[in-house]
Design an enzyme around this catalytic site. Structure first.
Site, PDB file in Angstrom:
ATOM      1  N   CYS A 232      55.674   0.272  88.724  1.00 49.94           N
ATOM      2  CA  CYS A 232      56.551   0.520  87.473  1.00 49.94           C
ATOM      3  C   CYS A 232      57.689   1.552  87.484  1.00 49.94           C
ATOM      4  N   CYS A 235      60.731   1.606  89.791  1.00 44.84           N
ATOM      5  CA  CYS A 235      61.763   0.859  89.276  1.00 44.84           C
ATOM      6  C   CYS A 235      62.415   1.496  88.155  1.00 44.84           C
ATOM      7  N   HIS A 257      54.219  12.463  70.688  1.00 45.88           N
ATOM      8  CA  HIS A 257      52.967  13.526  70.843  1.00 45.88           C
ATOM      9  C   HIS A 257      52.273  12.984  72.083  1.00 45.88           C
ATOM     10  N   CYS A 267      50.863   0.340  77.240  1.00 44.81           N
ATOM     11  CA  CYS A 267      51.557  -0.366  76.371  1.00 44.81           C
ATOM     12  C   CYS A 267      52.017  -1.855  77.105  1.00 44.81           C
ATOM     13  N   ALA A 365      48.081  19.235  63.929  1.00 46.14           N
ATOM     14  CA  ALA A 365      49.372  19.843  63.415  1.00 46.14           C
ATOM     15  C   ALA A 365      49.552  21.193  63.010  1.00 46.14           C
ATOM     16  N   TYR A 557      28.054  15.018  56.528  1.00 46.47           N
ATOM     17  CA  TYR A 557      29.308  15.506  55.967  1.00 46.47           C
ATOM     18  C   TYR A 557      30.769  15.065  56.513  1.00 46.47           C
ATOM     19  N   HIS A 561      41.064  14.328  54.323  1.00 48.33           N
ATOM     20  CA  HIS A 561      42.064  15.103  54.385  1.00 48.33           C
ATOM     21  C   HIS A 561      43.023  14.835  53.211  1.00 48.33           C
ATOM     22  N   GLU A 574      48.662  20.252  56.360  1.00 43.57           N
ATOM     23  CA  GLU A 574      48.381  21.013  55.339  1.00 43.57           C
ATOM     24  C   GLU A 574      49.068  22.408  55.482  1.00 43.57           C
ATOM     25  N   ARG A 577      51.827  22.849  53.051  1.00 40.51           N
ATOM     26  CA  ARG A 577      51.395  23.463  51.492  1.00 40.51           C
ATOM     27  C   ARG A 577      51.319  24.861  51.821  1.00 40.51           C
ATOM     28  N   ARG A 598      39.359  21.597  51.311  1.00 37.33           N
ATOM     29  CA  ARG A 598      39.969  20.093  51.409  1.00 37.33           C
ATOM     30  C   ARG A 598      39.049  19.292  50.476  1.00 37.33           C
ATOM     31  N   HIS A 700      39.079  12.297  57.821  1.00 35.16           N
ATOM     32  CA  HIS A 700      39.691  13.075  58.711  1.00 35.16           C
ATOM     33  C   HIS A 700      38.988  13.679  59.850  1.00 35.16           C
ATOM     34  N   HIS A 701      37.758  14.203  59.206  1.00 37.54           N
ATOM     35  CA  HIS A 701      36.839  15.094  60.287  1.00 37.54           C
ATOM     36  C   HIS A 701      35.370  14.659  59.971  1.00 37.54           C
ATOM     37  N   ARG A 740      34.743  21.459  56.778  1.00 38.96           N
ATOM     38  CA  ARG A 740      35.762  22.427  57.614  1.00 38.96           C
ATOM     39  C   ARG A 740      36.954  22.758  57.049  1.00 38.96           C
ATOM     40  N   ILE A 746      40.562  23.345  65.975  1.00 35.80           N
ATOM     41  CA  ILE A 746      40.951  23.639  67.274  1.00 35.80           C
ATOM     42  C   ILE A 746      40.412  24.799  67.809  1.00 35.80           C
TER      43      ILE A 746
HETATM   44  P1  FAD Z   1      38.959  14.548  70.748  1.00 39.51           P
HETATM   45  O1  FAD Z   1      40.345  15.561  70.916  1.00 39.51           O
HETATM   46  O2  FAD Z   1      39.214  13.768  69.575  1.00 39.51           O
HETATM   47  O3  FAD Z   1      38.790  14.142  72.181  1.00 39.51           O
HETATM   48  C1  FAD Z   1      37.671  13.380  72.195  1.00 39.51           C
HETATM   49  C2  FAD Z   1      37.852  12.381  73.392  1.00 39.51           C
HETATM   50  O4  FAD Z   1      36.764  11.517  73.904  1.00 39.51           O
HETATM   51  C3  FAD Z   1      38.925  11.156  72.869  1.00 39.51           C
HETATM   52  O5  FAD Z   1      40.130  11.080  73.704  1.00 39.51           O
HETATM   53  C4  FAD Z   1      38.040   9.777  72.950  1.00 39.51           C
HETATM   54  O6  FAD Z   1      38.773   8.804  73.322  1.00 39.51           O
HETATM   55  C5  FAD Z   1      37.094  10.213  74.116  1.00 39.51           C
HETATM   56  N1  FAD Z   1      36.007   9.686  74.090  1.00 39.51           N
HETATM   57  C6  FAD Z   1      35.172   9.059  73.192  1.00 39.51           C
HETATM   58  N2  FAD Z   1      33.858   8.425  73.534  1.00 39.51           N
HETATM   59  C7  FAD Z   1      33.970   8.497  74.950  1.00 39.51           C
HETATM   60  C8  FAD Z   1      33.315   7.858  75.707  1.00 39.51           C
HETATM   61  N3  FAD Z   1      32.201   7.176  75.413  1.00 39.51           N
HETATM   62  N4  FAD Z   1      33.681   7.766  76.905  1.00 39.51           N
HETATM   63  C9  FAD Z   1      34.765   8.494  77.418  1.00 39.51           C
HETATM   64  N5  FAD Z   1      35.494   9.076  76.571  1.00 39.51           N
HETATM   65  C10 FAD Z   1      35.215   8.893  75.125  1.00 39.51           C
HETATM   66  N6  FAD Z   1      42.259  20.616  63.453  1.00 39.51           N
HETATM   67  C11 FAD Z   1      42.700  22.231  63.434  1.00 39.51           C
HETATM   68  O7  FAD Z   1      42.051  22.816  63.802  1.00 39.51           O
HETATM   69  N7  FAD Z   1      43.927  22.181  63.267  1.00 39.51           N
HETATM   70  C12 FAD Z   1      44.684  21.144  63.101  1.00 39.51           C
HETATM   71  O8  FAD Z   1      45.970  21.423  63.007  1.00 39.51           O
HETATM   72  C13 FAD Z   1      44.211  19.963  62.959  1.00 39.51           C
HETATM   73  N8  FAD Z   1      45.168  18.927  63.056  1.00 39.51           N
HETATM   74  C14 FAD Z   1      44.784  17.656  62.899  1.00 39.51           C
HETATM   75  C15 FAD Z   1      45.722  16.406  62.494  1.00 39.51           C
HETATM   76  C16 FAD Z   1      45.109  15.272  62.789  1.00 39.51           C
HETATM   77  C17 FAD Z   1      45.980  13.930  62.653  1.00 39.51           C
HETATM   78  C18 FAD Z   1      43.780  14.974  63.379  1.00 39.51           C
HETATM   79  C19 FAD Z   1      43.114  13.588  63.555  1.00 39.51           C
HETATM   80  C20 FAD Z   1      42.831  16.171  63.571  1.00 39.51           C
HETATM   81  C21 FAD Z   1      43.503  17.362  63.355  1.00 39.51           C
HETATM   82  N9  FAD Z   1      42.429  18.457  63.470  1.00 39.51           N
HETATM   83  C22 FAD Z   1      42.840  19.522  63.297  1.00 39.51           C
HETATM   84  C23 FAD Z   1      41.314  18.413  63.928  1.00 39.51           C
HETATM   85  C24 FAD Z   1      40.918  18.367  65.536  1.00 39.51           C
HETATM   86  O9  FAD Z   1      42.312  17.851  66.128  1.00 39.51           O
HETATM   87  C25 FAD Z   1      40.124  17.679  66.048  1.00 39.51           C
HETATM   88  O10 FAD Z   1      38.724  18.208  65.439  1.00 39.51           O
HETATM   89  C26 FAD Z   1      39.837  17.937  67.562  1.00 39.51           C
HETATM   90  O11 FAD Z   1      40.998  18.093  68.173  1.00 39.51           O
HETATM   91  C27 FAD Z   1      38.634  17.430  68.168  1.00 39.51           C
HETATM   92  O12 FAD Z   1      38.742  17.662  69.636  1.00 39.51           O
HETATM   93  P2  FAD Z   1      37.785  17.209  70.498  1.00 39.51           P
HETATM   94  O13 FAD Z   1      38.167  17.570  71.914  1.00 39.51           O
HETATM   95  O14 FAD Z   1      36.302  17.524  70.300  1.00 39.51           O
HETATM   96  O15 FAD Z   1      37.751  15.589  70.412  1.00 39.51           O
HETATM   97  O1  MEZ Z   2      42.418  21.728  60.642  1.00 41.96           O
HETATM   98  C1  MEZ Z   2      43.248  20.657  60.350  1.00 41.96           C
HETATM   99  O2  MEZ Z   2      42.687  19.454  60.336  1.00 41.96           O
HETATM  100  C2  MEZ Z   2      44.680  20.757  60.208  1.00 41.96           C
HETATM  101  C3  MEZ Z   2      44.812  22.090  59.986  1.00 41.96           C
HETATM  102  C4  MEZ Z   2      45.381  19.614  59.683  1.00 41.96           C
HETATM  103  C5  MEZ Z   2      46.558  19.841  59.101  1.00 41.96           C
HETATM  104  O3  MEZ Z   2      46.860  19.343  57.994  1.00 41.96           O
HETATM  105  O4  MEZ Z   2      47.488  20.051  59.739  1.00 41.96           O
END
Ligand code: FAD
Ligand code: MEZ
Length: 767
Positions: A232, A235, A257, A267, A365, A557, A561, A574, A577, A598, A700-701, A740, A746
């Site tokens: 892909c 080309c 993102h 896709c 975010a 728990y 959000h 958030e 705000r 929250r 959300h979480h 949380r 993060i």
């Molecule tokens: P993830 O980042 O979710 O990664 C887990 C990965 O494991 C995924 O890619 C999944 O597909 C993969 N996976 C699952 N099961 C399997 C399997 N069986 N085999 C192989 N792969 C698998 N938190 C903050 O502190 N600040 C923020 O600003 C914030 N904003 C947020 C905004 C949004 C829209 C969302 C949804 C969450 C936000 N959070 C924020 C929360 C935070 O992003 C997440 O809690 C955190 O990123 C989780 O990270 P992780 O590495 O544990 O899991």
């Molecule tokens: O921690 C979060 O989930 C977070 C800050 C999300 C957001 O509103 O940006």
């Protein structure tokens, strides 16, 4: 005068009409430069037989400097086009120039594959407008005169691409079916730049043969579809190249993102029509290109008896590959673990079940919480780790494991430094609900934290040689009879079940907010709720851990959000705000301290008429947080030149909204919110235009998860360590308690991710 100079004349874009003297020189030069043909003789050339031309011009080896290789490529390679197909012998030099000149008019209409002056020069003789219809009517035979697939000279040199083109031709497709460069009107033949779903699925799929895309007709060789994607990209260019060609689209599906190198096949599949992965989360009220949505529910670890048999069979076979550590999940926790394990000298295979990396992390975010950081110091913010511990325990209603919270807070500024040392920018610091001070770190200007952090971690994991495999779902953790981890059973989407032998496994599989069945079982009031998460957040990592005997905690728990946009299907950060926005109900009145925790904010919104509210802010807030631009881009923000106009637009009582803002601005001036005791009042809302976003709570979480100790080691249900099993991030429980705080996840995934990587590497070394 050489052919090189003719080309540079074309490149320079000089208008011959204005540059007659230059043109004359070119013509004279051409005449003078034609090897042995010093005395240019029209009569001699009028003979008009190709043999005669070749007797002087030796086209087969392109020996004449004047004869640009590219322009004579087809002939030189022995194709059927004759000299006289292009050259008019009676007027050799002047006619050539005129041909080029005429073709320049067409150049303006050309997009797609013929996108460089060199390629233009190569096509020039064929590009006259009047010739296009003839070429089309001729079913592109004329293209093929020059571009016999075996001798393609359009930078399409990879065998896969050549095979693909050969198969297209064999199946009755013509060049101009795909390549806009030869189409009269690019709008009706978008070709290689922006292809429609039909072109992708039909032209690349039904009409092609297996081996045009795959190594063999057996199908893909690996689960990353490496070979297929190379085809892909060779080309169409990579994601960035494709994105750069679609600025005209309302929303470019190739600019988002995304982190890492998102594969085209995420896709675009030739077997089915393209789908937009983004649609798995977003619900735009305008058409995304490629239309069809990606819908998918949580899949069981074992689908049926046949599946079970395939799993058993794979377990009995020799491992397909061996490594020191398997990391499961490519979110922030997994990538941080991979980087730190590689730095400690361990071999790492990172498995991701989705076709794209980054998990929920790439969506984050608002920010990453950390105390006593350099960024805080620079901004004059006084904070200390103990306050972060206290805020986190209070926010979590003291359900948290205090030892894990100490690890979180005490390592938070080191985690920021660690990220910064790898290239991250965490210089902007804002406020999140439940925090006593500003400690939520993000890139300058208030850009989204998650995509940035995930990209930095991705780049560093790749640089360190991590073996990263997509479409690879871990379905079982394997243990020996003593209970020590020996590896994992993987389900490769294209390569089937296989075993990876490993000394340690780190589960970084994220949470389960996307799995409403499980969410509703654990908290029935959330049944049917929308969620903010990515499609892979289904909790199968949790199930895998439990099957391996892991204990869990706090699963009940689950956090909603408060501010999710039902219009766009996205979380509205958030941080808006935190930077000053207020929440109003349908009466245009505030009803809550906007930066409370929250659980309280979400409950307050749900108690309002319609179960939703409006986030209201002004241009000052917009300018303080660049993340807001992405919400404007997604068409979920209402805008009004005055408070009244905005109120009318969203159907709120204008006078009420004006009074609310005026009272709120009074609190800001006074430095005290006597109505809802909002503790932080960063700015008045008084700079037009004004903005509103409708918001409602969404799942959300998930605070609960696998039970770990302060070394990220997983505990079994008897409280013993499962040797070789580690976990980090949202897959674990205990750090956040019952609720949380925004920004703490993060922080959690970076600190515990790198801890898990280092601990697992040490375990591997010691055993
Ligand atoms: P993830 O980042 O979710 O990664 C887990 C990965 O494991 C995924 O890619 C999944 O597909 C993969 N996976 C699952 N099961 C399997 C399997 N069986 N085999 C192989 N792969 C698998 N938190 C903050 O502190 N600040 C923020 O600003 C914030 N904003 C947020 C905004 C949004 C829209 C969302 C949804 C969450 C936000 N959070 C924020 C929360 C935070 O992003 C997440 O809690 C955190 O990123 C989780 O990270 P992780 O590495 O544990 O899991
Ligand atoms: O921690 C979060 O989930 C977070 C800050 C999300 C957001 O509103 O940006």
């Amino acid at each position: 005068m050489s052919g090189l100079k003719v080309t540079s004349w074309i490149q320079s874009g000089l208008r011959p009409s204005k540059k007659r003297s230059v043109l004359s020189l070119v013509i004279i030069g051409l005449a003078l430069g034609v090897g042995g043909i010093v005395a240019f003789n029209a009569t001699m050339h009028a003979t008009n037989t190709d043999e005669f031309c070749v007797s002087c011009h030796e086209q087969k080896d392109n020996s004449l400097v004047m004869l640009e290789k590219t322009r004579h490529y087809g002939n030189a390679s022995g194709n059927s086009a004759g000299c006289s197909d292009c050259h008019v012998p009676h007027e050799f030099a002047p006619k050539m120039i005129r041909k080029i000149q005429a073709s320049r008019e067409v150049w303006g209409h050309i997009t797609g594959i013929i996108d460089t002056p060199e390629k233009y020069a190569a096509h020039a003789p064929h590009m006259k407008k009047k010739e296009i219809d003839r070429i089309r009517a001729n079913d592109s035979q004329e293209c093929r005169n020059c571009h016999e697939v075996e001798q393609m000279n359009l930078d399409l040199q990879s065998p896969a691409v050549r095979q693909f083109h050969q198969a297209m031709l064999d199946n009755g497709k013509s060049c101009i079916d795909c390549h806009a460069g030869l189409a009269h009107n690019p709008a009706d033949m978008p070709g290689a730049t922006v292809a429609s779903a039909d072109v992708l699925a039909d032209a690349h799929g039904e009409k092609a043969l297996c081996y045009t895309c795959h190594v063999s007709d057996e199908g893909p060789e690996d689960d990353n579809l490496s070979h297929e994607n190379t085809g892909c990209v060779s080309c169409h260019g990579d994601l960035r190249a494709v994105a750069s060609r679609e600025p005209q689209l309302e929303v470019s599906p190739h600019q988002s993102h995304f982190i890492g190198d998102v594969a085209c096949t995420t896709c675009h599949s030739a077997h089915i029509k393209s789908v937009t992965y983004c649609d798995a989360c977003h619900s735009f009220d305008f058409n995304m290109p490629f239309g069809a949505s990606w819908t998918r529910g949580p899949a069981p670890l074992i689908a049926d008896a046949e599946d079970k048999a395939a799993q058993d069979q794979a377990i009995t076979e020799a491992p397909r590959v061996e490594t020191d550590i398997v990391v499961v999940g490519s979110g922030g926790a997994g990538l941080a673990a991979a980087v730190s394990a590689r730095d400690a000298g361990a071999g790492v295979i990172l498995l991701e079940k989705e076709p794209v990396p980054g998990g929920n992390t790439k969506l984050a975010a608002g920010g990453m919480n950390a105390a006593e950081t350099r960024s805080q110091e620079k901004l004059g913010i006084t904070d200390d780790k103990q306050t972060m511990v206290d805020d986190t325990m209070k926010g979590g209603h003291d359900v948290n494991d205090p030892d894990l919270v100490k690890v979180l807070a005490n390592n938070s500024s080191d985690s920021i430094d660690w990220l910064t040392s790898m290239g991250a920018d965490m210089s902007d610091v804002g406020r999140m609900g439940g925090a006593s001070v500003n400690r939520s770190h993000r890139p300058a200007g208030g850009a989204g934290v998650g995509a940035h952090v995930a990209q930095v971690l991705w780049d560093n994991a790749v640089q360190r040689g991590t073996d990263i495999r997509f479409n690879s779902r871990v379905v079982m953790i394997l243990k020996d009879p003593s209970g020590t981890v020996t590896g994992v059973l993987v389900h490769g989407k294209f390569t089937g079940y296989y075993v990876i032998k490993a000394d340690a496994v780190i589960l970084a599989t994220g949470g389960f907010s996307r799995n409403n069945k499980l969410v509703a079982q654990l908290d029935p009031k959330l049944a049917g709720f929308k969620n903010t998460n990515q499609p892979g957040a289904t909790g199968d990592g949790l199930e895998v851990a439990q099957l391996a005997g892991a204990a869990t905690r706090d699963l009940e728990y689950i956090q909603a959000h408060p501010t999710y946009s039902p219009v766009g299907g996205v979380l509205v950060t958030e941080a808006i705000r935190g930077n000053g926005a207020i929440l109003v109900n349908r009466d245009g009145e505030r009803f809550v301290n906007e930066i409370t925790t929250r659980d309280k904010a979400a409950a307050a919104i749900l108690a309002q008429a319609g179960g939703s509210a409006y986030l209201i802010f002004d241009d000052g807030v917009r300018k303080s947080l660049s993340k807001i631009e992405s919400f404007i881009h997604l068409h979920i923000v209402n805008e009004g030149g005055s408070i009244e106009i905005l109120a009318n637009e969203i159907d709120l009582p204008a006078a009420n909204l004006a009074n609310t803002l005026s009272a709120y601005n009074g609190f800001v001036k006074a430095g005290k919110d006597t109505q809802f005791q909002r503790p932080d009042l960063p700015r008045e809302l008084s700079t037009a235009p004004y903005y509103a976003i409708e918001v409602t709570p969404a799942v959300h979480h998930t605070m609960g998860g696998v039970l770990i100790d302060t070394g990220a080691r997983v505990k079994d249900t008897d409280g013993n360590t499962i040797r070789g099993l580690y976990a980090a991030g949202e897959a674990t429980g205990g750090v956040h308690g019952a609720n949380r705080l925004g920004g703490n996840a993060i922080s959690d995934i970076i600190t515990f991710g790198r801890l898990a990587g280092a601990e697992a590497a040490m375990y591997v070394k010691d055993n």
